[in-house]
Design a protein around this motif. Sequence first.
Motif, short mmCIF file in Angstrom:
data_model
loop_
_atom_site.label_atom_id
_atom_site.label_comp_id
_atom_site.label_asym_id
_atom_site.label_seq_id
_atom_site.Cartn_x
_atom_site.Cartn_y
_atom_site.Cartn_z
N ASP A 1 5.59 -1.81 13.15
CA ASP A 1 5.32 -1.38 11.78
C ASP A 1 6.58 -0.87 11.11
OD1 ASP A 1 2.77 -1.25 13.37
OD2 ASP A 1 1.97 -0.74 11.40
N ARG A 2 6.67 -1.08 9.83
CA ARG A 2 7.89 -0.70 9.09
C ARG A 2 8.15 0.80 9.13
NH1 ARG A 2 7.28 -3.25 3.47
NH2 ARG A 2 6.53 -4.97 4.78
N GLY A 3 7.09 1.61 9.20
CA GLY A 3 7.30 3.05 9.24
C GLY A 3 8.15 3.48 10.42
N VAL A 4 8.02 2.78 11.55
CA VAL A 4 8.78 3.13 12.75
C VAL A 4 10.27 2.98 12.51
CG1 VAL A 4 9.19 2.51 15.16
CG2 VAL A 4 6.85 2.50 14.25
N LEU A 5 10.69 1.83 11.95
CA LEU A 5 12.11 1.61 11.69
C LEU A 5 12.61 2.49 10.55
CD1 LEU A 5 13.85 -0.35 13.35
CD2 LEU A 5 11.47 -1.00 13.43
N LEU A 6 11.78 2.69 9.54
CA LEU A 6 12.19 3.56 8.44
C LEU A 6 12.44 4.99 8.91
CD1 LEU A 6 9.76 2.28 5.68
CD2 LEU A 6 12.25 2.36 5.46
N ALA A 7 11.61 5.48 9.83
CA ALA A 7 11.78 6.85 10.33
C ALA A 7 13.09 6.98 11.10
CB ALA A 7 10.60 7.24 11.21
N PHE A 8 13.40 6.02 11.96
CA PHE A 8 14.68 6.05 12.66
C PHE A 8 15.85 5.98 11.67
CE2 PHE A 8 12.49 4.46 16.65
CZ PHE A 8 12.80 5.58 17.39
N ALA B 1 10.26 15.64 0.90
CA ALA B 1 9.67 14.73 -0.09
C ALA B 1 10.67 13.65 -0.47
CB ALA B 1 9.23 15.52 -1.32
N ASN B 2 11.96 14.03 -0.54
CA ASN B 2 12.99 13.06 -0.90
C ASN B 2 13.09 11.95 0.16
OD1 ASN B 2 15.42 12.16 -2.47
ND2 ASN B 2 16.42 12.65 -0.53
N ARG B 3 13.07 12.34 1.44
CA ARG B 3 13.14 11.32 2.50
C ARG B 3 11.91 10.43 2.51
NH1 ARG B 3 16.06 14.19 7.74
NH2 ARG B 3 18.15 13.41 7.24
N LEU B 4 10.76 11.02 2.25
CA LEU B 4 9.54 10.23 2.20
C LEU B 4 9.57 9.25 1.03
CD1 LEU B 4 6.73 9.75 3.43
CD2 LEU B 4 5.87 11.57 1.94
N ASN B 5 9.96 9.73 -0.14
CA ASN B 5 10.01 8.86 -1.32
C ASN B 5 11.07 7.79 -1.17
OD1 ASN B 5 8.01 10.41 -2.52
ND2 ASN B 5 9.45 11.72 -3.61
N PRO C 1 -9.99 11.89 15.08
CA PRO C 1 -8.77 11.59 14.33
C PRO C 1 -8.80 12.25 12.95
CG PRO C 1 -10.26 9.72 14.21
CD PRO C 1 -10.90 10.72 15.13
N ARG C 2 -7.66 12.70 12.47
CA ARG C 2 -7.57 13.21 11.10
C ARG C 2 -7.33 12.07 10.11
NH1 ARG C 2 -3.75 16.97 9.13
NH2 ARG C 2 -5.32 17.44 7.55
N HIS C 3 -6.89 10.90 10.62
CA HIS C 3 -6.59 9.77 9.75
C HIS C 3 -6.79 8.49 10.56
CE1 HIS C 3 -4.58 7.48 6.58
NE2 HIS C 3 -3.83 6.92 7.51
N GLY C 4 -7.50 7.53 10.01
CA GLY C 4 -7.67 6.26 10.69
C GLY C 4 -8.71 6.32 11.80
N GLU C 5 -8.68 5.29 12.65
CA GLU C 5 -9.62 5.16 13.74
C GLU C 5 -8.91 5.28 15.09
OE1 GLU C 5 -12.88 4.84 13.34
OE2 GLU C 5 -12.69 4.81 11.14
N TYR D 1 5.83 11.07 14.23
CA TYR D 1 4.97 11.60 13.18
C TYR D 1 5.44 11.14 11.80
CZ TYR D 1 3.47 14.84 9.59
OH TYR D 1 3.02 15.37 8.41
N PHE D 2 6.75 11.14 11.56
CA PHE D 2 7.26 10.71 10.26
C PHE D 2 6.95 9.23 10.02
CE2 PHE D 2 11.09 9.86 7.37
CZ PHE D 2 10.39 10.27 6.24
N ALA D 3 6.98 8.43 11.07
CA ALA D 3 6.58 7.03 10.94
C ALA D 3 5.13 6.94 10.44
CB ALA D 3 6.73 6.30 12.27
N ASN D 4 4.27 7.81 10.96
CA ASN D 4 2.89 7.87 10.47
C ASN D 4 2.83 8.23 8.99
OD1 ASN D 4 1.90 7.26 13.00
ND2 ASN D 4 1.25 9.34 13.47
N ARG D 5 3.62 9.24 8.61
CA ARG D 5 3.63 9.66 7.20
C ARG D 5 4.07 8.52 6.30
NH1 ARG D 5 2.29 12.55 4.09
NH2 ARG D 5 3.88 14.03 3.45
N LEU D 6 5.07 7.77 6.72
CA LEU D 6 5.54 6.63 5.93
C LEU D 6 4.50 5.52 5.86
CD1 LEU D 6 9.17 6.64 7.33
CD2 LEU D 6 8.59 6.88 4.90
N GLU D 7 3.55 5.54 6.81
CA GLU D 7 2.46 4.57 6.81
C GLU D 7 1.21 5.11 6.12
OE1 GLU D 7 2.23 1.39 8.24
OE2 GLU D 7 4.37 1.38 8.70
N GLY D 8 1.30 6.32 5.53
CA GLY D 8 0.20 6.84 4.73
C GLY D 8 -0.60 7.97 5.33
#
Length: 397
Positions: A119-126, A92-96, A272-276, A320-327
């Motif tokens: 997308d920003r989530g990709v760079l944030l995850a790395f 949760a700390n890394r996500l927040n 899909p569980r999320h999105g299209e 997967y974490f990039a996805n989480r950071l994207e919602g």
Amino acid sequence: MRLIARLAAPCLTGMVLAALAPLPAKAQQCGGGFQQFVAALADEAVARGHDRQAVNGFLAGVRKDQSVLNADRRQGVFQMPFVDFARRLISANRLNRGQELSRRHDAVFDRIEREYGIDRGVLLAFWAFETDYGAVQGDFNTRDALVTLAHDCRRPHLFRPQIFAAMTLYERGDFSPQRTKGAWAGEIGMVQMLPEDILEHGTDGDGDGHVDLKGSPQDALLSGASMLAGLGWRAHEPWLQEVTLPEGMDWAETGLRTKKPARDWQAMGVRPRHGEIAGDLPASILVPQGRGGPAFLAYPNFRVYFEWNQSFVYVLTAAYFANRLEGAPVFDAGQPEPGLSGEEMKALQRKLAARGHDVGGIDGILGAGTREAVQEVQQELGLPADAWPTRALLDRL
């Protein structure tokens, strides 16, 4: 965290012209006395066009670092299955923290999305996984690490070119042989880039005239985006999507070797569980812990992750974490069958190799080669071919 898996791939050609220069006739490629190795390295650097005085300054005081070799041989974390690995790395700390940094550096992420289509989530995850958003960048002397690993005869062809790239950075004033520190394998900065990568993709994002991957988030993020684009990232396209699979799924069709248009998977009952679902794109179904665990649809950009790091479990977790950071929601872990211990995995790999399957090495790690071999032997034995090795499979062999 980029470590050995990234280095198992051929290095990028940041010094293309220098690499074409003829080597000294008696260049010592690896092994032997360390000081003799360094002397031969210096001669080769001069033959490649580096100034002798600069070479001497770069190599002054270089030493063999045993702690680097110890780290090179200690890779147990990649033996963890996906669900455990992801839960260990994603907190949760890394996500927040990622969401906070997304807001703080909104302008640079907007620029990346505009110029590179990433997308920003990709760079944030790395950024999160490589250095915990810059907090843990490594405490190994980079010059000593590279020379040590080039002297070691396991993978000298991977590390030797990085030494000459670091020399070029030194000559530009962007590398200190004594003070530059990073990961044990020679990566530097917030997103952990090798010297050749920095030469080719380093970007002065904050406009101060230097590429500072250790202290400037703007430089680090834009350089990372440039590197991903150079590795083949397809702008404004997805990379990974969690899905649910239909009853009666043909498990032999899962894995990266099988690609279908996403709309075809959808017609087969994949949801899909999320999105299209991106219907026009080719995609593969991934079940990292077999038919009882989570499932994902992997698009072309997912394969670019393997150019950054070749560990399947790391790549899948980062994507997967990039996805989480994207919602995206937390994945459905399901109820996968228990996997194998490291020693059991080695035993399985030996048995698979004895049957003629290419497992890519007896290392106890469930990498892409072992997964494919498991799937092949499951088909041979008439078992559900989901590429997830279990104790029952080991006993059967």
